[in-house]
Design a protein around this motif. Structure first.
Motif, PDB file in Angstrom:
ATOM      1  N   ALA A   1       0.845  -1.201   0.000  1.00 34.50           N
ATOM      2  CA  ALA A   1       0.000   0.000   0.000  1.00 34.50           C
ATOM      3  C   ALA A   1       0.876   1.245   0.000  1.00 34.50           C
ATOM      4  O   ALA A   1       1.982   1.246   0.544  1.00 34.50           O
ATOM      5  CB  ALA A   1      -0.916   0.009   1.221  1.00 34.50           C
TER       6      ALA A   1
ATOM      7  N   ILE B   1      -9.925   5.027  -1.613  1.00 40.28           N
ATOM      8  CA  ILE B   1      -9.687   3.623  -1.967  1.00 40.28           C
ATOM      9  C   ILE B   1      -8.230   3.248  -1.672  1.00 40.28           C
ATOM     10  O   ILE B   1      -7.942   2.163  -1.128  1.00 40.28           O
ATOM     11  CB  ILE B   1     -10.029   3.382  -3.453  1.00 40.28           C
ATOM     12  CG1 ILE B   1     -11.548   3.431  -3.651  1.00 40.28           C
ATOM     13  CG2 ILE B   1      -9.471   2.038  -3.930  1.00 40.28           C
ATOM     14  CD1 ILE B   1     -11.987   3.347  -5.095  1.00 40.28           C
TER      15      ILE B   1
ATOM     16  N   TRP C   1      -7.869   2.996   2.114  1.00 38.40           N
ATOM     17  CA  TRP C   1      -8.554   1.810   2.639  1.00 38.40           C
ATOM     18  C   TRP C   1      -7.806   0.526   2.304  1.00 38.40           C
ATOM     19  O   TRP C   1      -7.789  -0.416   3.102  1.00 38.40           O
ATOM     20  CB  TRP C   1      -9.975   1.765   2.096  1.00 38.40           C
ATOM     21  CG  TRP C   1     -10.744   0.555   2.535  1.00 38.40           C
ATOM     22  CD1 TRP C   1     -11.110  -0.528   1.782  1.00 38.40           C
ATOM     23  CD2 TRP C   1     -11.244   0.287   3.857  1.00 38.40           C
ATOM     24  NE1 TRP C   1     -11.788  -1.436   2.542  1.00 38.40           N
ATOM     25  CE2 TRP C   1     -11.889  -0.969   3.811  1.00 38.40           C
ATOM     26  CE3 TRP C   1     -11.201   0.989   5.048  1.00 38.40           C
ATOM     27  CZ2 TRP C   1     -12.490  -1.526   4.927  1.00 38.40           C
ATOM     28  CZ3 TRP C   1     -11.800   0.422   6.163  1.00 38.40           C
ATOM     29  CH2 TRP C   1     -12.439  -0.813   6.092  1.00 38.40           C
ATOM     30  N   ALA C   2      -7.169   0.483   1.141  1.00 38.32           N
ATOM     31  CA  ALA C   2      -6.458  -0.740   0.743  1.00 38.32           C
ATOM     32  C   ALA C   2      -5.383  -1.123   1.755  1.00 38.32           C
ATOM     33  O   ALA C   2      -5.124  -2.307   1.972  1.00 38.32           O
ATOM     34  CB  ALA C   2      -5.837  -0.549  -0.640  1.00 38.32           C
TER      35      ALA C   2
ATOM     36  N   TRP D   1     -15.667  -2.759   0.461  1.00 35.66           N
ATOM     37  CA  TRP D   1     -15.509  -1.316   0.630  1.00 35.66           C
ATOM     38  C   TRP D   1     -16.454  -0.770   1.711  1.00 35.66           C
ATOM     39  O   TRP D   1     -17.593  -1.225   1.811  1.00 35.66           O
ATOM     40  CB  TRP D   1     -15.781  -0.589  -0.688  1.00 35.66           C
ATOM     41  CG  TRP D   1     -15.037  -1.153  -1.845  1.00 35.66           C
ATOM     42  CD1 TRP D   1     -15.552  -1.869  -2.881  1.00 35.66           C
ATOM     43  CD2 TRP D   1     -13.623  -1.075  -2.094  1.00 35.66           C
ATOM     44  NE1 TRP D   1     -14.573  -2.231  -3.760  1.00 35.66           N
ATOM     45  CE2 TRP D   1     -13.374  -1.766  -3.304  1.00 35.66           C
ATOM     46  CE3 TRP D   1     -12.562  -0.496  -1.406  1.00 35.66           C
ATOM     47  CZ2 TRP D   1     -12.093  -1.874  -3.836  1.00 35.66           C
ATOM     48  CZ3 TRP D   1     -11.288  -0.606  -1.940  1.00 35.66           C
ATOM     49  CH2 TRP D   1     -11.060  -1.287  -3.142  1.00 35.66           C
TER      50      TRP D   1
ATOM     51  N   VAL E   1      -3.234  -1.720  -5.032  1.00 36.93           N
ATOM     52  CA  VAL E   1      -4.642  -1.942  -4.668  1.00 36.93           C
ATOM     53  C   VAL E   1      -4.900  -3.426  -4.413  1.00 36.93           C
ATOM     54  O   VAL E   1      -5.294  -3.819  -3.309  1.00 36.93           O
ATOM     55  CB  VAL E   1      -5.601  -1.406  -5.751  1.00 36.93           C
ATOM     56  CG1 VAL E   1      -7.058  -1.645  -5.331  1.00 36.93           C
ATOM     57  CG2 VAL E   1      -5.367   0.090  -5.991  1.00 36.93           C
ATOM     58  N   GLU E   2      -4.655  -4.261  -5.423  1.00 33.47           N
ATOM     59  CA  GLU E   2      -4.967  -5.686  -5.277  1.00 33.47           C
ATOM     60  C   GLU E   2      -4.101  -6.355  -4.205  1.00 33.47           C
ATOM     61  O   GLU E   2      -4.610  -7.114  -3.374  1.00 33.47           O
ATOM     62  CB  GLU E   2      -4.779  -6.401  -6.616  1.00 33.47           C
ATOM     63  CG  GLU E   2      -5.877  -6.091  -7.626  1.00 33.47           C
ATOM     64  CD  GLU E   2      -5.733  -6.951  -8.866  1.00 33.47           C
ATOM     65  OE1 GLU E   2      -4.665  -7.575  -9.051  1.00 33.47           O
ATOM     66  OE2 GLU E   2      -6.698  -6.994  -9.651  1.00 33.47           O
TER      67      GLU E   2
ATOM     68  N   LEU F   1      -5.081  -5.264  -0.589  1.00 33.47           N
ATOM     69  CA  LEU F   1      -6.415  -5.789  -0.281  1.00 33.47           C
ATOM     70  C   LEU F   1      -6.358  -7.276   0.030  1.00 33.47           C
ATOM     71  O   LEU F   1      -7.139  -7.785   0.842  1.00 33.47           O
ATOM     72  CB  LEU F   1      -7.369  -5.546  -1.457  1.00 33.47           C
ATOM     73  CG  LEU F   1      -7.945  -4.143  -1.618  1.00 33.47           C
ATOM     74  CD1 LEU F   1      -8.794  -4.062  -2.877  1.00 33.47           C
ATOM     75  CD2 LEU F   1      -8.781  -3.743  -0.407  1.00 33.47           C
TER      76      LEU F   1
ATOM     77  N   LYS G   1      -6.176  -8.342   3.719  1.00 35.13           N
ATOM     78  CA  LYS G   1      -7.323  -8.230   4.616  1.00 35.13           C
ATOM     79  C   LYS G   1      -7.954  -9.604   4.806  1.00 35.13           C
ATOM     80  O   LYS G   1      -7.837 -10.483   3.956  1.00 35.13           O
ATOM     81  CB  LYS G   1      -8.375  -7.267   4.038  1.00 35.13           C
ATOM     82  CG  LYS G   1      -7.958  -5.807   3.987  1.00 35.13           C
ATOM     83  CD  LYS G   1      -9.090  -4.972   3.407  1.00 35.13           C
ATOM     84  CE  LYS G   1      -8.716  -3.512   3.273  1.00 35.13           C
ATOM     85  NZ  LYS G   1      -8.687  -2.814   4.563  1.00 35.13           N
TER      86      LYS G   1
END
Length: 322
Positions: free
Chosen positions: A128, A155, A158-159, A170, A215-216, A219, A222
């Motif tokens: 990130a 976004i 949050w990632a 989201w 991003v990917e 994420l 998580k």
């Protein structure tokens, strides 16, 4: 950690700090000795972290229960607290290279840089962006739209946040209030937000490598969302419709408080901020026991009455402790 640390270990840490030997001793210590040093610094650091970082943060997050003490911290808030204390301990064991007469006083000056650096480092470890900013190419791909550009940054932020949005990817409910503040439009429904998130992600995917890395990949760290119940099973209703409506209004109220606080921080007058946000967030709500029109009429009447508006503003300022 808090109850099992021996006073002698804490005293030893203070003595090493006064002699300017704390960092050097930590660097040369064997595992068991290093564990004692870490425990001693932890014992000194955790009350400072809770008082100066955790408690104010939980107040801002409207977690009155978490702000009471360690035993009341929710699991995710407790994890964040331990991460912050560990960051301060690591910082001290690396940076305490000179004589320190007052260890608490020195640690107090290092809380912010230690926790901020650790937060950015944890974000960087999972790919990130450490300081999420809108790339110029992405702003161009979004046509410079203020809300979509803001959503792109949300976004990216949050990632890299360890928390999840329940069973969803989201936090659309939280972004709904932010959208209303940025655009000045009524709170959008989830379908609208979902489409806008899709549009931003499509723009990000025009640079596949950048999207995969920032991003990917984060994420993917998580926890996977909980699978929904099968469609053929009827939902189990544990509370009545009025309780669901109360919960919905409470959530909107929290969003409104955040929006009002942001406007006040920008110098807007309390009356103007409260009027704009309340009308935006609560005006035109559908599917309520009161119905859309009666509530709209009541709201318009209350905001137009100077005495009632003054009371609403006073209540909001009291809640915000302003």
């Amino acid at each position: 950690m808090f109850d099992t640390m021996r006073p002698a270990d804490v005293a030893g840490v203070r003595r090493l700090a006064r002699d300017g030997l704390l960092a050097g001793s930590a660097a040369a210590a064997r595992p068991r000795a290093l564990a004692r040093l870490r425990g001693g610094v932890y014992t000194v650091a955790w009350p400072l972290v809770f008082t100066r970082i955790t408690k104010p943060l939980e107040h801002r997050r409207r977690h009155a229960d978490c702000a009471r003490g360690l035993e009341w911290l929710r699991p995710d808030c407790l994890d964040r607290f331990h991460d912050d204390v560990e960051a301060v301990v690591e910082h001290a064991l690396r940076r305490a290279t000179g004589p320190i007469e007052n260890l608490e006083g020195w640690l107090a000056t290092r809380l912010n840089p230690a926790t901020v650096d650790a937060h950015r480092r944890r974000r960087g470890e999972i790919g990130a962006l450490q300081r999420p900013r809108l790339p110029s190419w992405l702003g161009g791909a979004l046509g410079g739209d203020p809300w979509l550009c803001d959503l792109a940054v949300q976004i990216l932020i949050w990632a890299g946040v360890p928390a999840t949005a329940g069973a969803e990817v989201w936090p659309l409910d939280g972004w709904a209030a932010r959208r209303a503040e940025v655009t000045g439009e009524p709170v959008a429904n989830r379908d609208t937000l979902d489409r806008e998130v899709g549009r931003v992600l499509a723009a990000m995917r025009t640079r596949p490598k950048w999207h995969a890395e920032h991003v990917e990949r984060p994420l993917g760290h998580k926890q996977a969302p909980v699978a929904p119940m099968p469609a053929e099973l009827p939902p189990l209703e544990l509370v009545g419709a009025h309780e669901l409506e109360d919960a919905r209004l409470a959530g909107l109220a929290e969003q409104a408080l955040h929006a009002i606080e942001s406007r006040l921080d920008r110098g807007e007058s309390p009356a103007a901020a409260v009027t704009a946000v309340v009308r935006t967030v609560f005006g035109g709500l559908d599917h309520s026991p009161l119905g859309g029109s009666p509530r709209d009429d009541w709201l318009a009447t209350a905001l137009a009455d100077p005495a009632r508006l003054e009371g609403i503003v006073a209540t909001v300022l009291t809640v915000l402790d302003r």
